[in-house]
Design an enzyme around this catalytic site. Structure first.
Site, PDB file in Angstrom:
ATOM      1  N   ASN A 123       0.833  -1.213   0.000  1.00 16.50           N
ATOM      2  CA  ASN A 123       0.000   0.000   0.000  1.00 16.50           C
ATOM      3  C   ASN A 123       0.864   1.259   0.000  1.00 16.50           C
ATOM      4  O   ASN A 123       0.543   2.247  -0.678  1.00 16.50           O
ATOM      5  CB  ASN A 123      -0.922   0.008   1.216  1.00 16.50           C
ATOM      6  CG  ASN A 123      -2.032  -1.023   1.105  1.00 16.50           C
ATOM      7  OD1 ASN A 123      -2.432  -1.399   0.009  1.00 16.50           O
ATOM      8  ND2 ASN A 123      -2.529  -1.481   2.241  1.00 16.50           N
ATOM      9  N   HIS A 171      -1.220  -6.655   5.865  1.00 16.70           N
ATOM     10  CA  HIS A 171      -2.379  -6.663   6.759  1.00 16.70           C
ATOM     11  C   HIS A 171      -2.027  -7.298   8.103  1.00 16.70           C
ATOM     12  O   HIS A 171      -2.855  -7.987   8.707  1.00 16.70           O
ATOM     13  CB  HIS A 171      -3.573  -7.381   6.111  1.00 16.70           C
ATOM     14  CG  HIS A 171      -4.142  -6.649   4.942  1.00 16.70           C
ATOM     15  ND1 HIS A 171      -5.110  -7.175   4.114  1.00 16.70           N
ATOM     16  CD2 HIS A 171      -3.866  -5.422   4.421  1.00 16.70           C
ATOM     17  CE1 HIS A 171      -5.410  -6.312   3.164  1.00 16.70           C
ATOM     18  NE2 HIS A 171      -4.654  -5.242   3.342  1.00 16.70           N
ATOM     19  N   TYR A 226      -0.187  -9.025  -2.613  1.00 16.94           N
ATOM     20  CA  TYR A 226       0.324  -7.708  -2.237  1.00 16.94           C
ATOM     21  C   TYR A 226       1.829  -7.613  -2.489  1.00 16.94           C
ATOM     22  O   TYR A 226       2.338  -6.551  -2.867  1.00 16.94           O
ATOM     23  CB  TYR A 226       0.014  -7.408  -0.775  1.00 16.94           C
ATOM     24  CG  TYR A 226      -1.379  -6.876  -0.545  1.00 16.94           C
ATOM     25  CD1 TYR A 226      -1.652  -5.518  -0.613  1.00 16.94           C
ATOM     26  CD2 TYR A 226      -2.432  -7.734  -0.273  1.00 16.94           C
ATOM     27  CE1 TYR A 226      -2.937  -5.030  -0.406  1.00 16.94           C
ATOM     28  CE2 TYR A 226      -3.721  -7.261  -0.061  1.00 16.94           C
ATOM     29  CZ  TYR A 226      -3.966  -5.899  -0.133  1.00 16.94           C
ATOM     30  OH  TYR A 226      -5.233  -5.422   0.063  1.00 16.94           O
TER      31      TYR A 226
END
Length: 805
Positions: free
Chosen positions: A222, A272, A281
């Site tokens: 992210n 996460h 990811y």
């Protein structure tokens, strides 16, 4: 539809471009002259670089697979152009984004996703306008539609006066990435006033504070995505400070971590907080870093942080161990396994392309080595050749084709060996002809991840699921509609209660963690002993499970199996996806079983079984197991709320131990022999001395293989097993070598021991080498080792080498 160029000009330019090598055709806005960026215009140069990175370069638009892919892009853009109908709350009728009750509930998540998807659609149209060979290259109607769409979304929803609703990702990553890509691609056609408003909207939803701290939704993949947004906002808006911020905000991604999101020293990758995510990811992070490194290379903002070497090292330490013949193992793909349009191969191919791109910023030696790895994976992917992957973008296709077409490049063969990843409770094992992967769960690593309505029935994927593939067979085992059709209570290798679980049981985003510490094992990089203290998800199930990964087999033991849910408890030996036809012969102790559907049987006293085209199974001393051949039908929508509602059917052969209702201290033992023939399977079963099960109890599980001169034990509690005595929980593997030496490998999977004493009752002449924290005493009849501060090794293997008497 009309073109802004005369046919003569277009053909002349196209011919010159194709002769030069092809790729994306750089078009100026109609009515303006195409010109090279001035040398002093750094932002124009960056826009040129980014255009090449997202459109691709170095390929001929008239050669396959690019010709077909470009035509498909044009057809898709044409459909979007024809169906676009700006209206209050939508840009396309099937993508309404207006939220009558804006909040963060499931409905708002869907609506925010449609908003982001509207920008993605405009990006597709912009690419069709800029790429050569789409049939819409330079088309004025398409250009005008893109500009109209940008203005509509700006006015209606994505502006600096709007409050976000639904999924944060849509506003901070999904929408702005696509928006800024379109701004780069269509830069000369967009008025500066409009660009300023679009940049203001990005500033509103992605302020500098989004990367102020390395926490929450601003970590790992992210964070890289957010940096991409900031960098491109700086490029489009001509703001050096934004680009510098993006570069500097990457630095927290680089260092190895010891908890939470990021890369670990053992090669683990977590996102996460609790989810192993190398293949999803992790792929995003790898691809994003490759793009940003390439964008900024040679500029004032080049990424020079020396810690970026951690990422380069991770190519072989973290990503390569989970790539096999082009696929990336589902054990590290999280909830992405429930996305029907992208299977393990289609997730693996972008990682390979990202490795090629990342190589541009690495050393020459690393780049050459990685390209060899990629060529090997790509060449061996017989099941789903990368150049035929419909979900792979043109840029990735071009990178992979450049590797495959390089005659000077030698493909690297699959290595043999074992990798243990204590920090994410995973293991991989590779032998000539096959590979396997194991997924577990503990206090740090979740059972599974659900979220956004995805992976609703992945409950038991962390309960000891054992995946395996052959070198030239069964590479589509988990690719071919496995996840919507498999019985989710009978995943291969797992022990599970038949207690009925609700979709998404345990909570979203990996919040559910088992209250156990003993999960991990020991390895000498060739073989391994791995164990899992299993507690069931929202059930009373408990079990001790061990896997001994050896040369041609995985020995699987289970003990202390207990449950009080009022339901049966089962251990699934295997659950093979036989595809739509499902006619692979199944043989038990030499007897071929019926191919009829459905067929089931209780196999009493079974010594061995064999499934044609897959491999063999051996049950030491004989066992009672159940078998089932069935046709199973499911829908992707069953496990993913955004999935297809079309039914899909696959045939399965399932083999399992039925421990009965509410068992106490149940056990199992079997060998898995991937790729073995019926003859080799039968021979292994007949060789009663090949494997000795030294212990299979709630206290210890251990084996000895005399032909390998190997003894391996998982001590759940201290005690004596064969020649080994441990005073506390640990995992031990001892191998004697032909040169008169032996290696003793020890770990503390619980990461709790300050000191551990291990005694090996074997005559030892001397200790050749050992870690500094280990003290030793060889008495002639035995070797005594005291391991200090094993808790500080994070579950890693400690190795002592000795010379035998």
């Amino acid at each position: 539809m009309t073109s802004a160029w005369s046919r003569r000009t277009f053909l002349a330019t196209s011919a010159a471009f194709t002769a030069a090598g092809g790729g994306a055709l750089m078009l100026a806005a109609p009515g303006t002259a195409a010109s090279a960026a001035p040398e002093d215009d750094a932002y124009a140069a960056l826009r040129t670089t980014w255009s090449a990175l997202i459109l691709g370069e170095g390929f001929s638009p008239t050669a396959e697979p690019f010709r077909s892919r470009l035509a498909d892009l044009g057809a898709k853009a044409s459909r979007l152009l024809e169906t676009m109908a700006p209206a209050q709350g939508s840009l396309w009728p099937d993508a309404v984004f207006a939220d009558p009750d804006p909040d963060t509930d499931a409905e708002s998540y869907v609506l925010s996703g449609r908003m982001a998807d509207s920008f993605v659609r405009l990006n597709t149209m912009a690419q069709a306008y800029r790429q050569q060979g789409t049939g819409l290259t330079g088309n004025t109607a398409l250009r005008d539609a893109v500009l109209t769409g940008l203005e509509h979304l700006s006015t209606q929803v994505y502006n600096d006066g709007q409050s976000r609703y639904g999924n944060w990702y849509s506003w901070q990553i999904g929408a702005p990435q696509a928006l800024l890509d379109v701004c780069v691609l269509m830069y000369d056609a967009i008025a500066q006033e409009r660009l300023a408003r679009y940049c203001a909207a990005v500033d509103h939803f992605v302020p500098d504070s989004a990367v102020a701290s390395y926490t929450g939704t601003s970590t790992g993949a992210n964070r890289v995505d957010l940096c991409r947004v900031l960098a491109l906002r700086g490029v489009v808006g001509g703001k050096a400070a934004k680009i510098a911020l993006a570069r500097d905000a990457l630095s927290p991604v680089f260092p190895l971590v010891t908890r939470g999101d990021g890369l670990y020293a053992d090669g683990s990758f977590i996102q996460h907080t609790t989810v192993p995510y190398t293949g999803s990811y992790g792929s995003v992070m790898l691809g994003g870093l490759g793009l940003l490194f390439a964008l900024l290379k040679g500029t004032t903002w080049e990424v020079t942080d020396p810690k970026r070497q951690v990422v380069f090292d991770a190519v072989e330490n973290a990503w390569a161990p989970f790539l096999y013949n082009g696929l990336v193992m589902d054990s590290v793909a999280g909830r992405a396994i429930s996305r029907g349009e992208v299977d393990d191969h289609r997730r693996g191919h972008p990682i390979m392309a990202s490795i090629v791109l990342l190589g541009r910023g690495a050393s020459a030696a690393e780049n050459a080595r990685w390209r060899g790895l990629v060529k090997g994976w790509a060449q061996r992917d017989y099941y789903s050749p990368p150049l035929s992957n419909p979900s792979l973008g043109l840029t990735a296709l071009a990178r992979l084709k450049s590797v495959l077409d390089d005659p000077a490049l030698t493909p690297v063969a699959e290595p043999a060996g074992h990798r243990l990843f204590p920090d994410m409770a995973r293991a991989t094992h590779r032998r000539p002809g096959w590979a396997a992967s194991l997924s577990m769960a503990d206090r740090r690593v979740t059972y599974y991840e659900a979220g956004n309505g995805e992976n609703l029935r992945g409950w038991h994927t962390g309960s000891g699921m054992l995946y395996w593939w052959g070198d030239t067979f069964a590479n589509g085992q988990y690719s071919d509609a496995f996840w919507p059709t498999v019985d989710p209570y009978r995943l291969p290798g797992t022990t599970a209660s038949r207690k009925v679980l609700a979709d998404g049981a345990g909570g979203d985003w990996g919040v559910s963690l088992p209250d156990v510490n003993w999960v991990g094992g020991v390895t000498d990089s060739k073989r391994a002993a791995v164990g899992q203290y299993l507690k069931g998800l929202t059930s009373t199930l408990m079990a001790k499970k061990s896997w001994f990964f050896l040369d041609d087999t995985v020995v699987c033991l289970g003990a202390g199996i207990h449950g009080r849910d009022g339901t049966a408890v089962e251990t699934t030996v295997d659950n093979r996806n036989l595809g739509p036809t499902g006619n692979a012969p199944f043989t038990v102790d030499g007897s071929v079983k019926p191919l009829t559907l459905p067929w089931s049987a209780t196999l009493t006293g079974a010594s061995w079984a064999h499934l044609a085209g897959h491999g063999g199974y051996v049950f030491p001393g004989g066992a009672t197991v159940k078998a089932l051949r069935e046709d199973r039908t499911g829908r992707w929508r069953d496990i993913n709320k955004a999935g297809s509602t079309d039914p899909v059917s696959r045939k399965y052969l399932t083999l399992w131990f039925d421990h009965g209702q509410d068992p106490t201290d149940a056990t199992y033992a079997y060998q898995l022999l991937p790729g073995a023939s019926p003859q080799r399977t039968a021979a292994r079963a007949a060789d009663s001395g090949w494997l000795r099960v030294l212990a299979n109890t709630d206290a210890q599980q251990g084996v000895s293989v005399p032909s390998l001169r190997l003894t391996a034990v998982n001590f759940w509690f201290g005690g004596t097993v064969g020649p080994l005595v441990a005073d506390a929980p640990c995992s031990v593997m001892v191998t004697e070598h032909a040169d008169g030496t032996a290696t003793v490998c020890v770990s503390d999977p619980m990461r709790a021991r300050t000191n551990l004493t291990l005694t090996w009752n074997r005559a030892v002449a001397s200790v050749v080498s050992k870690p500094a924290t280990v003290t030793s005493a060889a008495t002639g009849a035995s070797l005594r080792l005291v391991f200090g501060d094993l808790s500080g090794t994070r579950g890693a293997t400690q190795t002592v080498k000795v010379r035998l008497s």
